[in-house]
Design a protein around this motif. Structure first.
Motif, PDB file in Angstrom:
ATOM      1  N   SER A 152      -3.361 -14.807   7.570  1.00 54.72           N
ATOM      2  CA  SER A 152      -1.871 -14.207   8.037  1.00 54.72           C
ATOM      3  C   SER A 152      -1.776 -12.924   7.675  1.00 54.72           C
ATOM      4  CB  SER A 152      -0.924 -15.180   7.451  1.00 54.72           C
ATOM      5  OG  SER A 152       0.268 -14.977   7.688  1.00 54.72           O
ATOM      6  N   ILE A 153      -1.292 -11.963   8.545  1.00 59.14           N
ATOM      7  CA  ILE A 153      -1.060 -10.772   8.274  1.00 59.14           C
ATOM      8  C   ILE A 153       0.547 -10.550   8.561  1.00 59.14           C
ATOM      9  CG2 ILE A 153      -1.639  -8.339   8.905  1.00 59.14           C
ATOM     10  CD1 ILE A 153      -4.238  -8.932   9.876  1.00 59.14           C
ATOM     11  N   THR A 154       1.177 -10.088   7.628  1.00 62.57           N
ATOM     12  CA  THR A 154       2.699  -9.715   7.614  1.00 62.57           C
ATOM     13  C   THR A 154       2.969  -8.530   7.132  1.00 62.57           C
ATOM     14  OG1 THR A 154       2.938 -10.862   5.772  1.00 62.57           O
ATOM     15  CG2 THR A 154       3.139 -12.440   7.548  1.00 62.57           C
ATOM     16  N   ARG A 155       4.095  -7.950   7.551  1.00 65.03           N
ATOM     17  CA  ARG A 155       4.498  -6.715   6.998  1.00 65.03           C
ATOM     18  C   ARG A 155       5.590  -7.081   5.822  1.00 65.03           C
ATOM     19  NH1 ARG A 155      10.171  -5.003   8.068  1.00 65.03           N
ATOM     20  NH2 ARG A 155      10.211  -2.877   7.262  1.00 65.03           N
ATOM     21  N   ILE A 156       5.451  -6.266   4.678  1.00 68.27           N
ATOM     22  CA  ILE A 156       6.415  -6.262   3.497  1.00 68.27           C
ATOM     23  C   ILE A 156       7.642  -5.140   3.661  1.00 68.27           C
ATOM     24  CG2 ILE A 156       6.795  -6.428   1.465  1.00 68.27           C
ATOM     25  CD1 ILE A 156       5.465  -9.080   2.198  1.00 68.27           C
ATOM     26  N   ASN A 157       8.842  -5.297   3.680  1.00 69.43           N
ATOM     27  CA  ASN A 157       9.807  -4.425   3.923  1.00 69.43           C
ATOM     28  C   ASN A 157       9.682  -3.834   2.573  1.00 69.43           C
ATOM     29  OD1 ASN A 157      12.156  -2.849   3.925  1.00 69.43           O
ATOM     30  ND2 ASN A 157      13.178  -4.210   5.174  1.00 69.43           N
ATOM     31  N   PRO A 158       9.447  -2.504   2.698  1.00 69.56           N
ATOM     32  CA  PRO A 158       9.433  -1.852   1.187  1.00 69.56           C
ATOM     33  C   PRO A 158      10.955  -1.884   0.232  1.00 69.56           C
ATOM     34  CG  PRO A 158       8.784  -0.212   2.736  1.00 69.56           C
ATOM     35  CD  PRO A 158       9.240  -1.318   3.711  1.00 69.56           C
ATOM     36  N   THR A 159      11.869  -2.377   1.217  1.00 70.50           N
ATOM     37  CA  THR A 159      13.037  -2.559   0.262  1.00 70.50           C
ATOM     38  C   THR A 159      12.876  -3.851  -0.328  1.00 70.50           C
ATOM     39  OG1 THR A 159      14.318  -3.482   2.065  1.00 70.50           O
ATOM     40  CG2 THR A 159      14.510  -0.896   1.478  1.00 70.50           C
ATOM     41  N   ASP A 160      12.144  -4.702  -0.215  1.00 70.64           N
ATOM     42  CA  ASP A 160      11.586  -5.872  -0.962  1.00 70.64           C
ATOM     43  C   ASP A 160      10.371  -5.770  -1.693  1.00 70.64           C
ATOM     44  OD1 ASP A 160      13.816  -7.158   0.464  1.00 70.64           O
ATOM     45  OD2 ASP A 160      12.838  -7.641   2.374  1.00 70.64           O
ATOM     46  N   PHE A 161      10.039  -4.759  -1.920  1.00 70.74           N
ATOM     47  CA  PHE A 161       8.760  -4.348  -2.681  1.00 70.74           C
ATOM     48  C   PHE A 161       9.079  -3.909  -3.889  1.00 70.74           C
ATOM     49  CE2 PHE A 161       5.017  -1.716  -3.681  1.00 70.74           C
ATOM     50  CZ  PHE A 161       4.113  -2.739  -3.387  1.00 70.74           C
ATOM     51  N   PHE A 162       8.745  -4.255  -5.177  1.00 66.89           N
ATOM     52  CA  PHE A 162       9.257  -4.151  -6.261  1.00 66.89           C
ATOM     53  C   PHE A 162       7.941  -3.666  -7.312  1.00 66.89           C
ATOM     54  CE2 PHE A 162      12.514  -6.885  -4.943  1.00 66.89           C
ATOM     55  CZ  PHE A 162      13.580  -6.030  -4.571  1.00 66.89           C
ATOM     56  N   PRO A 163       7.453  -2.579  -7.657  1.00 68.84           N
ATOM     57  CA  PRO A 163       6.506  -2.186  -8.279  1.00 68.84           C
ATOM     58  C   PRO A 163       6.914  -2.375  -9.902  1.00 68.84           C
ATOM     59  CG  PRO A 163       7.245  -0.284  -7.431  1.00 68.84           C
ATOM     60  CD  PRO A 163       7.948  -1.036  -7.026  1.00 68.84           C
ATOM     61  N   GLU A 164       5.945  -2.484 -10.796  1.00 70.03           N
ATOM     62  CA  GLU A 164       6.509  -2.714 -12.257  1.00 70.03           C
ATOM     63  C   GLU A 164       7.201  -1.341 -12.678  1.00 70.03           C
ATOM     64  OE1 GLU A 164       3.730  -2.022 -15.550  1.00 70.03           O
ATOM     65  OE2 GLU A 164       2.164  -1.467 -14.166  1.00 70.03           O
ATOM     66  N   PRO A 165       8.169  -1.557 -13.693  1.00 74.45           N
ATOM     67  CA  PRO A 165       8.955  -0.352 -13.926  1.00 74.45           C
ATOM     68  C   PRO A 165       8.370   0.688 -14.526  1.00 74.45           C
ATOM     69  CG  PRO A 165       9.994  -2.625 -14.763  1.00 74.45           C
ATOM     70  CD  PRO A 165       8.762  -2.810 -14.252  1.00 74.45           C
ATOM     71  N   GLN A 166       7.357   0.517 -15.133  1.00 72.21           N
ATOM     72  CA  GLN A 166       6.536   1.706 -16.006  1.00 72.21           C
ATOM     73  C   GLN A 166       5.681   2.288 -15.065  1.00 72.21           C
ATOM     74  OE1 GLN A 166       6.455  -1.363 -16.932  1.00 72.21           O
ATOM     75  NE2 GLN A 166       7.871  -1.356 -18.761  1.00 72.21           N
ATOM     76  N   ALA A 167       5.317   1.918 -13.560  1.00 73.49           N
ATOM     77  CA  ALA A 167       4.640   2.683 -12.877  1.00 73.49           C
ATOM     78  C   ALA A 167       5.325   4.002 -12.249  1.00 73.49           C
ATOM     79  CB  ALA A 167       4.119   1.748 -11.604  1.00 73.49           C
TER      80      ALA A 167
END
Length: 181
Positions: A152-167
């Protein structure tokens, strides 16, 4: 009890990740693309009663993004499996390698068709131009198709994508969260 502690631990990691500078920038970029804060070109007729009191404006960001996305997608980048053999390989071995590459290409074509990869590519490229990052997710469901599995290949909306706070960037994030809607 063990699961509750794990969920609490994950929630403690997630909450700060939702308010990172990277995530705030994503929201700002989206406003520019949508025309909410983008530079506009327009004119006003003033208060002349014959012409009305209104102004026309034009979002200059959106057509630039759309044009760049079209150019990027028109490049027709293709992915395929190409056989490679050793110079001392016999004819039978070379034929086997060719057969395997044909099978893998057929499987890849099937995955692209089933997932509508063209549409997903458009969305991810557009996201990359708007947000500075396009996120796609590839997953494998081993239980699908009578045990044969399914990609399965899907798009993730960047507004629903949360990287770690220290990054300081997406590249050096040790973990990410993805919000499900």
């Amino acid at each position: 009890l063990k699961n509750e502690k794990f969920v609490k631990y994950l929630n403690d990691l997630r909450r700060p990740a939702q308010n990172t500078p990277i995530q705030k920038a994503f929201k700002e970029y989206e406003k520019f693309y949508a025309g909410m804060v983008s530079p506009t070109i327009g004119y006003s007729y003033g208060t002349d009663p014959k012409r009305g009191n209104y102004s026309n404006s034009y979002n200059v960001i959106k057509p630039i993004v759309e044009t760049k996305a079209t150019i990027a997608l028109d490049a027709q980048i293709s992915i395929s499996v190409e056989p490679s053999s050793l110079s001392h390989a016999n004819w039978e071995y070379i034929n086997q390698i060719n057969s395997v590459s044909e099978i893998l290409n057929d499987v890849w074509d099937s995955v692209k068709t089933q997932n509508d990869l063209g549409t997903i590519s458009q969305q991810v490229v557009r996201d990359g131009l708007i947000y500075g990052i396009g996120v796609g997710k590839v997953s494998w469901d081993a239980s699908a198709d009578d045990g044969l599995g399914n990609v399965s290949i899907t798009r993730i909306n960047p507004t629903d994508f949360f990287p770690e706070p220290q990054a300081t960037s997406i590249k050096n994030a040790n973990y990410v969260f993805v919000r499900r809607r």
